[in-house]
Design a protein around this motif. Structure first.
Motif, PDB file in Angstrom:
ATOM      1  N   LEU A 110       0.782  -0.963  -0.131  1.00  0.00           N
ATOM      2  CA  LEU A 110       0.077  -0.021   0.046  1.00  0.00           C
ATOM      3  C   LEU A 110       0.773   1.174  -0.100  1.00  0.00           C
ATOM      4  CD1 LEU A 110      -2.939   1.062   0.347  1.00  0.00           C
ATOM      5  CD2 LEU A 110      -2.610   1.357   2.762  1.00  0.00           C
ATOM      6  N   SER A 111       0.612   2.117  -0.766  1.00  0.00           N
ATOM      7  CA  SER A 111       1.424   3.419  -1.146  1.00  0.00           C
ATOM      8  C   SER A 111       0.469   4.604  -0.437  1.00  0.00           C
ATOM      9  CB  SER A 111       1.784   3.663  -2.302  1.00  0.00           C
ATOM     10  OG  SER A 111       2.446   4.845  -2.545  1.00  0.00           O
ATOM     11  N   HIS A 112      -0.807   4.550  -0.838  1.00  0.00           N
ATOM     12  CA  HIS A 112      -1.507   5.647  -0.307  1.00  0.00           C
ATOM     13  C   HIS A 112      -3.071   5.225  -0.477  1.00  0.00           C
ATOM     14  CE1 HIS A 112      -2.823   9.933   0.654  1.00  0.00           C
ATOM     15  NE2 HIS A 112      -3.405   9.681  -0.806  1.00  0.00           N
ATOM     16  N   SER A 113      -3.867   5.825   0.188  1.00  0.00           N
ATOM     17  CA  SER A 113      -5.239   5.596   0.120  1.00  0.00           C
ATOM     18  C   SER A 113      -6.171   6.631   0.837  1.00  0.00           C
ATOM     19  CB  SER A 113      -5.576   4.136   0.655  1.00  0.00           C
ATOM     20  OG  SER A 113      -5.841   4.484   2.164  1.00  0.00           O
ATOM     21  N   THR A 114      -7.394   6.861   0.257  1.00  0.00           N
ATOM     22  CA  THR A 114      -8.357   7.905   0.507  1.00  0.00           C
ATOM     23  C   THR A 114      -9.673   7.116   0.343  1.00  0.00           C
ATOM     24  OG1 THR A 114      -8.989   8.808  -1.665  1.00  0.00           O
ATOM     25  CG2 THR A 114      -7.144   9.713  -0.123  1.00  0.00           C
ATOM     26  N   GLY A 115     -10.665   7.541   1.012  1.00  0.00           N
ATOM     27  CA  GLY A 115     -11.917   6.928   0.862  1.00  0.00           C
ATOM     28  C   GLY A 115     -12.397   6.714  -0.525  1.00  0.00           C
ATOM     29  N   ASP A 116     -12.086   7.175  -1.748  1.00  0.00           N
ATOM     30  CA  ASP A 116     -12.225   6.903  -3.016  1.00  0.00           C
ATOM     31  C   ASP A 116     -11.049   6.581  -4.045  1.00  0.00           C
ATOM     32  OD1 ASP A 116     -10.843   9.162  -3.535  1.00  0.00           O
ATOM     33  OD2 ASP A 116     -12.512  10.527  -3.946  1.00  0.00           O
ATOM     34  N   SER A 117      -9.991   6.204  -3.399  1.00  0.00           N
ATOM     35  CA  SER A 117      -8.847   5.697  -4.320  1.00  0.00           C
ATOM     36  C   SER A 117      -7.812   4.950  -3.214  1.00  0.00           C
ATOM     37  CB  SER A 117      -8.130   6.987  -4.620  1.00  0.00           C
ATOM     38  OG  SER A 117      -7.349   7.830  -3.978  1.00  0.00           O
ATOM     39  N   VAL A 118      -7.101   4.212  -4.121  1.00  0.00           N
ATOM     40  CA  VAL A 118      -6.243   3.408  -3.426  1.00  0.00           C
ATOM     41  C   VAL A 118      -5.095   3.029  -4.439  1.00  0.00           C
ATOM     42  CG1 VAL A 118      -7.146   1.205  -4.205  1.00  0.00           C
ATOM     43  CG2 VAL A 118      -5.454   1.191  -2.130  1.00  0.00           C
ATOM     44  N   THR A 119      -3.623   3.535  -3.915  1.00  0.00           N
ATOM     45  CA  THR A 119      -2.482   3.310  -4.702  1.00  0.00           C
ATOM     46  C   THR A 119      -1.537   1.967  -4.181  1.00  0.00           C
ATOM     47  OG1 THR A 119      -2.362   5.380  -5.267  1.00  0.00           O
ATOM     48  CG2 THR A 119      -0.424   4.260  -5.671  1.00  0.00           C
ATOM     49  N   LEU A 120      -1.249   1.067  -4.974  1.00  0.00           N
ATOM     50  CA  LEU A 120      -0.580   0.121  -4.708  1.00  0.00           C
ATOM     51  C   LEU A 120       0.773  -0.021  -5.409  1.00  0.00           C
ATOM     52  CD1 LEU A 120      -3.124  -3.026  -4.708  1.00  0.00           C
ATOM     53  CD2 LEU A 120      -2.451  -1.515  -2.539  1.00  0.00           C
ATOM     54  N   GLU A 121       1.846  -0.247  -4.707  1.00  0.00           N
ATOM     55  CA  GLU A 121       3.287  -0.479  -5.470  1.00  0.00           C
ATOM     56  C   GLU A 121       3.909  -1.664  -5.562  1.00  0.00           C
ATOM     57  OE1 GLU A 121       5.250   2.839  -3.982  1.00  0.00           O
ATOM     58  OE2 GLU A 121       6.192   1.594  -2.157  1.00  0.00           O
ATOM     59  N   TYR A 180      -6.359   3.113  -8.405  1.00  0.00           N
ATOM     60  CA  TYR A 180      -7.673   2.814  -8.784  1.00  0.00           C
ATOM     61  C   TYR A 180      -8.564   3.961  -7.742  1.00  0.00           C
ATOM     62  CZ  TYR A 180      -6.065  -1.865  -9.573  1.00  0.00           C
ATOM     63  OH  TYR A 180      -5.651  -2.914 -10.011  1.00  0.00           O
ATOM     64  N   THR A 181      -9.194   4.468  -8.660  1.00  0.00           N
ATOM     65  CA  THR A 181     -10.018   5.752  -8.158  1.00  0.00           C
ATOM     66  C   THR A 181     -11.280   5.574  -8.654  1.00  0.00           C
ATOM     67  OG1 THR A 181      -8.063   7.228  -8.455  1.00  0.00           O
ATOM     68  CG2 THR A 181     -10.412   8.190  -8.161  1.00  0.00           C
ATOM     69  N   VAL A 182     -12.448   5.837  -7.746  1.00  0.00           N
ATOM     70  CA  VAL A 182     -13.861   5.936  -8.218  1.00  0.00           C
ATOM     71  C   VAL A 182     -14.307   7.621  -8.158  1.00  0.00           C
ATOM     72  CG1 VAL A 182     -14.520   3.758  -7.720  1.00  0.00           C
ATOM     73  CG2 VAL A 182     -14.539   5.306  -5.913  1.00  0.00           C
ATOM     74  N   THR A 183     -15.204   8.002  -8.993  1.00  0.00           N
ATOM     75  CA  THR A 183     -15.550   9.215  -9.223  1.00  0.00           C
ATOM     76  C   THR A 183     -16.919   9.255  -8.768  1.00  0.00           C
ATOM     77  OG1 THR A 183     -16.234   9.488 -11.597  1.00  0.00           O
ATOM     78  CG2 THR A 183     -13.870   9.418 -10.813  1.00  0.00           C
ATOM     79  N   ASP A 184     -17.462  10.454  -8.571  1.00  0.00           N
ATOM     80  CA  ASP A 184     -18.750  10.967  -8.275  1.00  0.00           C
ATOM     81  C   ASP A 184     -19.841  10.794  -9.735  1.00  0.00           C
ATOM     82  OD1 ASP A 184     -18.402  10.966  -5.798  1.00  0.00           O
ATOM     83  OD2 ASP A 184     -18.547  13.193  -5.742  1.00  0.00           O
ATOM     84  N   ASN A 185     -18.947  10.648 -10.824  1.00  0.00           N
ATOM     85  CA  ASN A 185     -19.725  10.448 -12.245  1.00  0.00           C
ATOM     86  C   ASN A 185     -19.913   9.007 -12.261  1.00  0.00           C
ATOM     87  OD1 ASN A 185     -19.916  13.055 -12.973  1.00  0.00           O
ATOM     88  ND2 ASN A 185     -17.866  13.325 -13.703  1.00  0.00           N
ATOM     89  N   ASN A 186     -19.532   8.145 -11.274  1.00  0.00           N
ATOM     90  CA  ASN A 186     -19.652   6.433 -11.432  1.00  0.00           C
ATOM     91  C   ASN A 186     -18.594   6.143 -12.593  1.00  0.00           C
ATOM     92  OD1 ASN A 186     -21.922   6.186  -9.252  1.00  0.00           O
ATOM     93  ND2 ASN A 186     -23.261   7.064 -11.150  1.00  0.00           N
ATOM     94  N   GLU A 187     -17.362   6.659 -12.440  1.00  0.00           N
ATOM     95  CA  GLU A 187     -16.384   6.283 -13.014  1.00  0.00           C
ATOM     96  C   GLU A 187     -15.177   5.236 -12.381  1.00  0.00           C
ATOM     97  OE1 GLU A 187     -15.723   9.959 -16.386  1.00  0.00           O
ATOM     98  OE2 GLU A 187     -15.124  10.160 -14.309  1.00  0.00           O
ATOM     99  N   LEU A 188     -14.821   4.317 -12.878  1.00  0.00           N
ATOM    100  CA  LEU A 188     -13.469   3.631 -12.270  1.00  0.00           C
ATOM    101  C   LEU A 188     -12.308   3.756 -13.081  1.00  0.00           C
ATOM    102  CD1 LEU A 188     -11.948   1.803 -10.421  1.00  0.00           C
ATOM    103  CD2 LEU A 188     -12.853  -0.281 -11.868  1.00  0.00           C
TER     104      LEU A 188
END
Length: 241
Positions: A120-131, A151-159
């Protein structure tokens, strides 16, 4: 707020990260084993929550020899390397052949990125970064390369998937090749409904005027063909398949 973390497999210390958009209409779950997308949960217009990707409920499924790389991050090189051999900077490298009965290297070799533990490199409620750091000689590929996937999810329902691969630039380090992809299998009917599990009523459109033919080894040859000349390959307009 960080991504929600649950233990997917306690014996192997494999974690699952859950990210979602602010409305909770799109929820995505990712493992730190293989950077695998296990679930893409989407709430449709009727309020039903559908899982749009195929996968397994346990780590045993993902580690099966016949697992078709469900949801995995594929590397160091996606698809096939003919004969498992390539030349770079006047040096020829021979990789393991793992595409029987064909004679190629498939999806990074015997232990590709999809069979590695990522950090795990970084994470928020709507994204996670792995390395992942792939060392010089890993699967006989030259050079050390650090790979990150966000990986990021957006409020426009995009991955959104954002890849980065950085090779070691210190003096004497070797150059390398890299070609990353995600190997999710999508079914927009939802994979949780037994009555809708078949993906046979989808309409497909692809903005491609040409395609590459491939040989018996499933390696592209020298032919660049127009999709308009082969109706079965023409998806430039919405096409039911």
């Amino acid at each position: 707020m960080c991504a929600k973390v649950t233990v997917f497999d306690a014996i192997n210390a494999i974690n699952q990260y859950t990210i979602s958009n602010s409305g909770g209409n799109l929820i995505v779950k990712v493992l730190d084993y293989g950077a695998i997308v296990t679930n893409v949960l989407f709430r449709d217009r009727t309020g039903r929550q559908l899982d749009l990707v195929l996968g397994f409920d346990t780590i045993d499924g993902y580690k099966r020899a016949d697992n078709p790389h469900f949801g995995s991050l594929i590397g160091r090189v996606a698809n096939r390397i003919a004969g498992g051999r390539f030349a770079l900077n006047d040096t020829t490298y021979q990789l393991a052949l793992n595409d029987a009965p064909r004679h190629n290297t498939l999806h990074g070799g015997l232990v590709g990125f999809d069979k590695n533990m990522w950090s795990l490199s970084h994470s928020t409620g709507d994204s996670v970064t792995l390395e992942l750091v792939s060392r010089d000689g890993d699967q006989n590929f030259p050079g050390t390369v650090k790979v990150t996937i966000t990986y990021t999810v957006t409020d426009n329902n995009e991955l959104k998937l954002e890849y980065s691969g950085q090779s070691n630039s210190s003096p004497g380090s070797k150059s390398t090749i890299i070609n990353l992809t995600n190997h999710s299998y999508f079914n927009l009917n939802g994979c949780t409904d037994p009555q809708a599990v078949l993906a046979l009523n989808h309409t497909v459109r692809m903005n491609a005027d040409q395609y590459l033919e491939f040989n018996a080894e499933q390696i592209p040859d020298d032919r660049v063909l127009r999709v308009s000349d082969v109706p079965v390959m023409d998806f430039t307009g919405p096409k039911f398949t």
